[in-house]
Motif scaffolding. Structure first.
Motif, PDB file in Angstrom:
ATOM      1  N   ILE A 142       2.595  -3.107  -8.308  1.00 62.13           N
ATOM      2  CA  ILE A 142       1.186  -3.469  -8.363  1.00 62.13           C
ATOM      3  C   ILE A 142       0.827  -4.225  -7.095  1.00 62.13           C
ATOM      4  O   ILE A 142       1.624  -5.021  -6.585  1.00 62.13           O
ATOM      5  CB  ILE A 142       0.896  -4.316  -9.630  1.00 62.13           C
ATOM      6  N   ALA A 143      -0.342  -3.939  -6.548  1.00 57.94           N
ATOM      7  CA  ALA A 143      -0.794  -4.587  -5.309  1.00 57.94           C
ATOM      8  C   ALA A 143      -1.724  -5.740  -5.631  1.00 57.94           C
ATOM      9  O   ALA A 143      -2.326  -5.799  -6.705  1.00 57.94           O
ATOM     10  CB  ALA A 143      -1.503  -3.567  -4.416  1.00 57.94           C
ATOM     11  N   GLY A 144      -1.867  -6.640  -4.680  1.00 56.98           N
ATOM     12  CA  GLY A 144      -2.784  -7.762  -4.832  1.00 56.98           C
ATOM     13  C   GLY A 144      -4.142  -7.428  -4.247  1.00 56.98           C
ATOM     14  O   GLY A 144      -4.245  -6.682  -3.274  1.00 56.98           O
ATOM     15  N   LYS A 149     -20.131  -7.038   1.949  1.00 57.75           N
ATOM     16  CA  LYS A 149     -19.201  -7.297   0.853  1.00 57.75           C
ATOM     17  C   LYS A 149     -17.808  -6.854   1.285  1.00 57.75           C
ATOM     18  O   LYS A 149     -17.668  -5.870   2.020  1.00 57.75           O
ATOM     19  CB  LYS A 149     -19.620  -6.548  -0.402  1.00 57.75           C
ATOM     20  N   TRP A 150     -16.794  -7.554   0.781  1.00 56.22           N
ATOM     21  CA  TRP A 150     -15.451  -7.312   1.328  1.00 56.22           C
ATOM     22  C   TRP A 150     -14.377  -7.433   0.263  1.00 56.22           C
ATOM     23  O   TRP A 150     -14.449  -8.260  -0.643  1.00 56.22           O
ATOM     24  CB  TRP A 150     -15.190  -8.331   2.446  1.00 56.22           C
ATOM     25  N   ILE A 151     -13.383  -6.567   0.413  1.00 56.11           N
ATOM     26  CA  ILE A 151     -12.168  -6.598  -0.412  1.00 56.11           C
ATOM     27  C   ILE A 151     -10.950  -6.473   0.505  1.00 56.11           C
ATOM     28  O   ILE A 151     -10.954  -5.690   1.459  1.00 56.11           O
ATOM     29  CB  ILE A 151     -12.166  -5.445  -1.433  1.00 56.11           C
ATOM     30  N   HIS A 152      -9.906  -7.237   0.179  1.00 54.85           N
ATOM     31  CA  HIS A 152      -8.620  -7.119   0.875  1.00 54.85           C
ATOM     32  C   HIS A 152      -7.558  -6.713  -0.137  1.00 54.85           C
ATOM     33  O   HIS A 152      -7.437  -7.321  -1.210  1.00 54.85           O
ATOM     34  CB  HIS A 152      -8.247  -8.463   1.513  1.00 54.85           C
ATOM     35  N   ILE A 153      -6.797  -5.658   0.182  1.00 50.78           N
ATOM     36  CA  ILE A 153      -5.702  -5.194  -0.672  1.00 50.78           C
ATOM     37  C   ILE A 153      -4.402  -5.308   0.107  1.00 50.78           C
ATOM     38  O   ILE A 153      -4.258  -4.711   1.176  1.00 50.78           O
ATOM     39  CB  ILE A 153      -5.927  -3.731  -1.122  1.00 50.78           C
ATOM     40  N   ASP A 154      -3.476  -6.085  -0.428  1.00 48.24           N
ATOM     41  CA  ASP A 154      -2.139  -6.209   0.165  1.00 48.24           C
ATOM     42  C   ASP A 154      -1.197  -5.305  -0.619  1.00 48.24           C
ATOM     43  O   ASP A 154      -0.823  -5.606  -1.758  1.00 48.24           O
ATOM     44  CB  ASP A 154      -1.677  -7.665   0.119  1.00 48.24           C
ATOM     45  N   MET A 155      -0.812  -4.192  -0.002  1.00 48.12           N
ATOM     46  CA  MET A 155      -0.007  -3.161  -0.674  1.00 48.12           C
ATOM     47  C   MET A 155       1.431  -3.128  -0.162  1.00 48.12           C
ATOM     48  O   MET A 155       2.125  -2.127  -0.308  1.00 48.12           O
ATOM     49  CB  MET A 155      -0.643  -1.790  -0.451  1.00 48.12           C
ATOM     50  N   ALA A 156       1.890  -4.247   0.404  1.00 45.86           N
ATOM     51  CA  ALA A 156       3.227  -4.259   0.993  1.00 45.86           C
ATOM     52  C   ALA A 156       4.304  -3.900  -0.026  1.00 45.86           C
ATOM     53  O   ALA A 156       5.298  -3.250   0.306  1.00 45.86           O
ATOM     54  CB  ALA A 156       3.517  -5.621   1.610  1.00 45.86           C
ATOM     55  N   GLY A 157       4.127  -4.320  -1.268  1.00 43.41           N
ATOM     56  CA  GLY A 157       5.136  -4.037  -2.283  1.00 43.41           C
ATOM     57  C   GLY A 157       5.085  -2.622  -2.813  1.00 43.41           C
ATOM     58  O   GLY A 157       6.093  -2.098  -3.304  1.00 43.41           O
TER      59      GLY A 157
END
Length: 487
Positions: free
Chosen positions: A375-377, A446-454
């Motif tokens: 799951i990503a943050g 408007k903004w979203i950040h997705i950290d998909m490193a995992g």
């Protein structure tokens, strides 16, 4: 890997779905009906076919992701046994049709999820395989009588949609899996230009390089890429399926090899450093899906591509980077490069009129420590977050909302610049990275950040993913864009 309805060719195996607490036409213990299991029931005579019983768990607990995973697992099991044509038998118990019990999952969604899983499960990255190449594939056969809820034209449409979506994810997988011998900032930018900028394509591609980056003050890209023989670039891919809609910018981190710069990585095997462009690949896959579906959307992809390697010209720790929004950044650690190039792209997104922006990146190992590898943050606008989380729950590319803790910004203070690119604290690295990126988002956007490193890769074969790149994010971003066209 074909999917055929009412094929004239006979199958060489039958795929049955086994549900807990329900009758099964063959002898099968309850343990073999649990979700995630698959059991071979081999034929006793030449007239019989082998049966693969795929455990689905309890029917009331069925989800699209469980169906997708079961489809992928079944395809892989059939391939390992050397089978070539598998007939899916949807009616698996004598008490009624599957349609009677699957009211919570619409037939079209059910079929699409299974087909997506099947296609993704058979994916193999074999560009560099010779002696170990796997050439076997498995066709999926369907009987229209098992799908009485769907007309023939509806079944065809569902399967076309499933293939487009799977192909988009597999395109992303191919990019992430690719070797740095052939995928670098130069070749990646040229590949995107050639792939999307075709005569029959309603897409406009522009690649900013060299002096153009200097003129646009994309100093993050220029600083990170200073040590590489391959010059950095920003690739802009505009798809105006409906230019009257507000523009959505999809920003994907494209570090084709992350050696860490002068803060060089020292692990015994850093082959995964080639996967630091997973965010860029996700955006590429999403754009491919939108284009092939002729989606009625207004989306611009912004992909900064760069290598982060040490060299005599590489940026040194303690150097200061100036950004055109008035902020200066102390590069305390050159391995915190992703946020520097995302800053450039987000500033550019606002300059070209984006109303919303989603950045997606393999940004921090910290997010994997917090959430694991499934799951990503996600950080940012509450409404966008809710929409993306709901989409992820349906398509299997899951997200977990994370906080933007304002008080943690104190850890990004520099003694001689406005900001540090990495926190002074060993804790909450994924959160402070998101806080850093937020400083480069215009108030108008408007903004979203997705950290998909995992989530960028699996270390071993899992359901509908082989070991290697997952293609995470391609379907997620495309689904979000297409949801916007319905509003």
């Amino acid at each position: 890997m074909n999917i055929v309805i009412d094929s004239a060719d006979s199958a060489d195996i039958l795929v049955y779905l086994a549900f807990e607490e329900e009758a099964f036409p063959l002898k099968l213990g309850e343990a073999h009906k649990r979700s995630g299991s698959a059991t071979w029931l081999y034929s006793r005579t030449e007239e019989e076919l082998d049966v693969l019983a795929v455990g689905m768990g309890k029917r009331r607990d069925l989800t699209l992701e469980k169906i997708r995973r079961a489809g992928g697992y079944a395809a892989r099991m059939a391939q390992r046994e050397g089978k070539s044509r598998a007939l899916l038998v949807r009616i698996a118990n004598e008490e009624g049709s599957a349609a009677d019990g699957d009211r919570e999952v619409a037939a079209a969604d059910w079929l699409q999820a299974w087909a997506e899983g099947w296609l993704l499960g058979l994916y193999r990255f074999q560009t560099y395989r010779e002696a170990t190449r796997i050439n076997d594939s498995v066709d999926l056969l369907l009987s229209s009588s098992d799908w009485a809820e769907l007309k023939a034209v509806e079944m065809d449409a569902v399967l076309v949609n499933a293939r487009i979506r799977a192909d988009g994810a597999m395109l992303a997988r191919d990019r992430v899996n690719e070797s740095p011998d052939t995928l670098n900032p130069d070749t990646f930018a040229k590949w995107m230009e050639g792939y999307f900028d075709r005569d029959d394509s309603p897409v406009k591609v522009r690649v900013y390089r060299g002096q153009e980056l200097v003129d646009l003050q994309m100093n993050g890209l220029l600083a990170v890429g200073a040590g590489s023989k391959h010059a950095p670039a920003l690739v802009e891919i505009r798809y105006e399926g409906n230019p009257r809609l507000p523009m959505l910018a999809l920003v994907g981190k494209g570090v084709t090899f992350d050696m860490g710069g002068m803060n060089v990585k020292t692990a015994s095997d850093i082959s995964d450093a080639r996967m630091d462009m997973g965010g860029a690949a996700a955006v590429v896959g999403a754009m491919d899906i939108l284009l092939r579906k002729k989606a009625n959307v207004n989306v611009t992809a912004l992909i900064p591509v760069v290598d982060n390697v040490p060299d005599a010209e590489a940026i040194l720790p303690s150097s200061v980077v100036r950004f055109p929004n008035g902020l200066t950044v102390q590069v305390a650690n050159t391995d915190g490069e992703g946020r520097l190039i995302l800053a450039d792209a987000l500033i550019h997104a606002a300059n070209i009129g984006a109303a919303e922006a989603i950045d997606i990146a393999t940004l921090t190992g910290n997010v994997g420590a917090a959430l694991g590898l499934g799951i990503a943050g996600i950080w940012g606008d509450a409404d966008m977050t809710q929409s993306l989380v709901e989409i992820g729950e349906r398509n299997g590319e899951r997200l977990w909302p994370m906080p933007l803790m304002d008080e943690y910004e104190a850890d990004l203070k520099s003694h001689y610049a406005d900001l540090r690119n990495v926190s002074t604290s060993p804790f909450a690295g994924a959160i402070t990275a998101a806080l850093f990126i937020r400083r480069f988002v215009a108030e108008s956007m408007k903004w979203i950040h997705i950290d998909m490193a995992g989530t960028v890769q699996y270390k071993q074969d899992m359901s509908y993913s082989e070991a290697g790149a997952t293609g995470y994010g391609a379907r997620l971003l495309a689904d979000y864009a297409m949801k916007k066209e319905q509003q």
